[in-house]
Structures are given as structure tokens and as C-alpha cells.
Write a protein that holds these residues in place. Structure first.
Motif, PDB file in Angstrom:
ATOM      1  N   VAL A   1     -16.590 -40.901 -20.169  1.00 50.55           N
ATOM      2  CA  VAL A   1     -15.949 -42.204 -20.069  1.00 50.55           C
ATOM      3  C   VAL A   1     -16.245 -43.030 -21.316  1.00 50.55           C
ATOM      4  O   VAL A   1     -17.207 -42.770 -22.040  1.00 50.55           O
ATOM      5  CB  VAL A   1     -16.437 -42.983 -18.825  1.00 50.55           C
TER       6      VAL A   1
ATOM      7  N   GLY B   1     -11.511 -43.982 -18.631  1.00 50.40           N
ATOM      8  CA  GLY B   1     -11.528 -42.526 -18.718  1.00 50.40           C
ATOM      9  C   GLY B   1     -10.695 -41.909 -17.617  1.00 50.40           C
ATOM     10  O   GLY B   1      -9.861 -42.573 -16.993  1.00 50.40           O
TER      11      GLY B   1
ATOM     12  N   ASP C   1     -13.810 -39.376 -13.372  1.00 51.19           N
ATOM     13  CA  ASP C   1     -15.014 -39.770 -14.104  1.00 51.19           C
ATOM     14  C   ASP C   1     -15.321 -41.248 -13.908  1.00 51.19           C
ATOM     15  O   ASP C   1     -16.479 -41.638 -13.747  1.00 51.19           O
ATOM     16  CB  ASP C   1     -14.849 -39.464 -15.593  1.00 51.19           C
ATOM     17  N   VAL C   2     -14.280 -42.082 -13.934  1.00 51.99           N
ATOM     18  CA  VAL C   2     -14.488 -43.517 -13.736  1.00 51.99           C
ATOM     19  C   VAL C   2     -15.058 -43.783 -12.347  1.00 51.99           C
ATOM     20  O   VAL C   2     -16.003 -44.570 -12.183  1.00 51.99           O
ATOM     21  CB  VAL C   2     -13.165 -44.284 -13.937  1.00 51.99           C
TER      22      VAL C   2
END
Length: 216
Positions: free
Chosen positions: A128, A144, A148-149
Motif C-alpha cells: 500500500v 492500494g 491490501d487496504v
């Protein structure tokens, strides 16, 4: 785009997957209601629905950029395809693109506020973009891939942070153009299927497809 109240990954049937639909639609009263109705009549609840207006200033050719509605929902692959076809039939809809929530093109951003003197850092395996200084008092921006976020937000909240809503970003413009070209190719080939004899230059065939789309 707001995440669900009860976590970012609600319980779903084993064969269901999480999807993100990017819907380009005209500025018309009732468009969002009609879109929500497609999901409601098929018994599919969406995690979130958010829209952003397109440009209201006409381009040189007189066209106006349609708005964007992004929907996240859970469904089986088969039901996802049925939903997509139903949404495509709505009068105001120009284009529908659907991605698995884990697809690398599905990108998001979120704002995080950490408690004072926090030493939190995103996990090492999270790809990210982290903008801001964790030791400061200002908000931090996380960008990102959606997965992932969300992983970073979960870790930050466990460390006492307060995270704002997750906002999904539009698909990359280059991919939109590539998909549009592929779609036209498919329609040209489908339209030519079963015809015997004769010929038509590809440019003319593609233009005919575009004109047919505009009449729908």
C-alpha cells in the motif's frame, strides 16, 4: 464508499464470491433506484453503493461523460453474470464492468487517524501507499489494492486507530479502452456469424456496432 457496518467481509455462502461492479450511467432521475432494484428483485444484498457524477460540461462533440456507480456485493459466478446482464439492460446504463474484489485492478483509498504516540506501521506484506506521518496528529491516507487496504485498516483499528470509509477508485482508463475495443470486436464477429458471402470492412462494421449501441 462505505464499508458494511458489521466488518468488511460479511458472512456469505461457501460458493459466493465478492464482486465489484463499475457502472457507467447517464444522469437521470431514478437511475440509482433502478440499479438497486435489480439487486433487490434477485435477492442479492450489496455491501456498499456509491456514485460520482461525470462531467456536466459537454465535450467538443456534444457528448457528456456519464456518471460512475460502484457496487460491491456477494454472489455466485452464475448469479453475478445474470445481474450484470440485467444491469446492462437498464436504459440509462452505458457500460458495466465487474471484477472479483481480489483483482489487482480493484483499488481503493481510506483515511486513518491513529492515537497519539502510536507506533503503528502497515504490515510488511501490504503493498500500500502510506501518506502521512503516524506520529503526527493529522490523518493518514492509505492507497492500494482493495484487499491490501482493508488488511491495513483491520490492523490499524486493532492498534486503536479510527478508519474512515473505504473509497473504491475507478478502473484504469487504459483498461476501459481495451475492454471497449474487445467488446466491439466480439459484437462484430457475433453480427457476422451465420452470414454467407459478401464482405464488410472492419472499420465500417465497428462503426455500425457503435451506431447500433447509440440507438439502444
Amino acid at each position: 464508499m462505505s464499508a458494511p457496518d458489521e466488518g468488511r467481509a460479511p458472512l456469505a455462502a461457501e460458493d459466493e464470491e465478492r464482486w465489484v461492479a463499475y457502472v457507467r450511467a447517464d444522469h437521470r432521475t431514478g437511475t440509482v433506484a433502478a440499479l438497486a432494484g435489480v439487486f433487490a428483485t434477485r435477492g442479492v444484498n450489496f455491501d456498499s453503493l456509491a456514485g460520482s457524477p461525470g462531467s456536466r460540461v459537454p465535450a467538443a462533440d456534444g457528448t457528456v461523460e456519464p456518471g460512475l456507480v460502484v457496487v460491491t456485493f456477494w454472489a455466485t459466478p452464475r448469479r453475478q453474470r445474470l445481474l450484470t446482464r440485467s444491469v446492462e439492460r437498464l436504459a440509462a446504463v452505458r457500460r458495466v464492468q465487474v471484477r472479483s474484489a481480489g483483482h489487482p485492478d480493484v483499488r481503493a483509498a481510506a483515511v486513518v487517524r491513529l492515537p497519539a504516540r502510536s507506533t503503528f506501521r502497515p504490515p510488511d506484506d501490504s503493498a500500500v501507499r502510506w501518506t502521512g506521518e503516524p506520529q503526527g496528529q493529522g490523518p493518514l491516507l492509505v492507497e492500494g489494492r482493495l484487499a491490501d487496504v482493508e488488511a491495513v485498516l483491520d490492523a490499524a483499528e486493532a492498534a486503536g486507530a479510527v478508519a474512515s470509509a473505504v473509497v473504491l477508485e475507478p478502473l484504469p482508463p487504459a483498461e476501459l479502452m481495451a475492454e471497449a475495443s474487445t467488446s466491439i470486436l466480439d459484437e462484430v464477429h457475433d453480427g457476422a456469424g451465420g452470414r454467407a458471402g459478401g464482405g464488410l470492412p472492419f472499420r465500417d462494421a465497428a462503426e455500425a456496432v457503435r451506431e447500433d449501441r447509440d440507438r439502444r
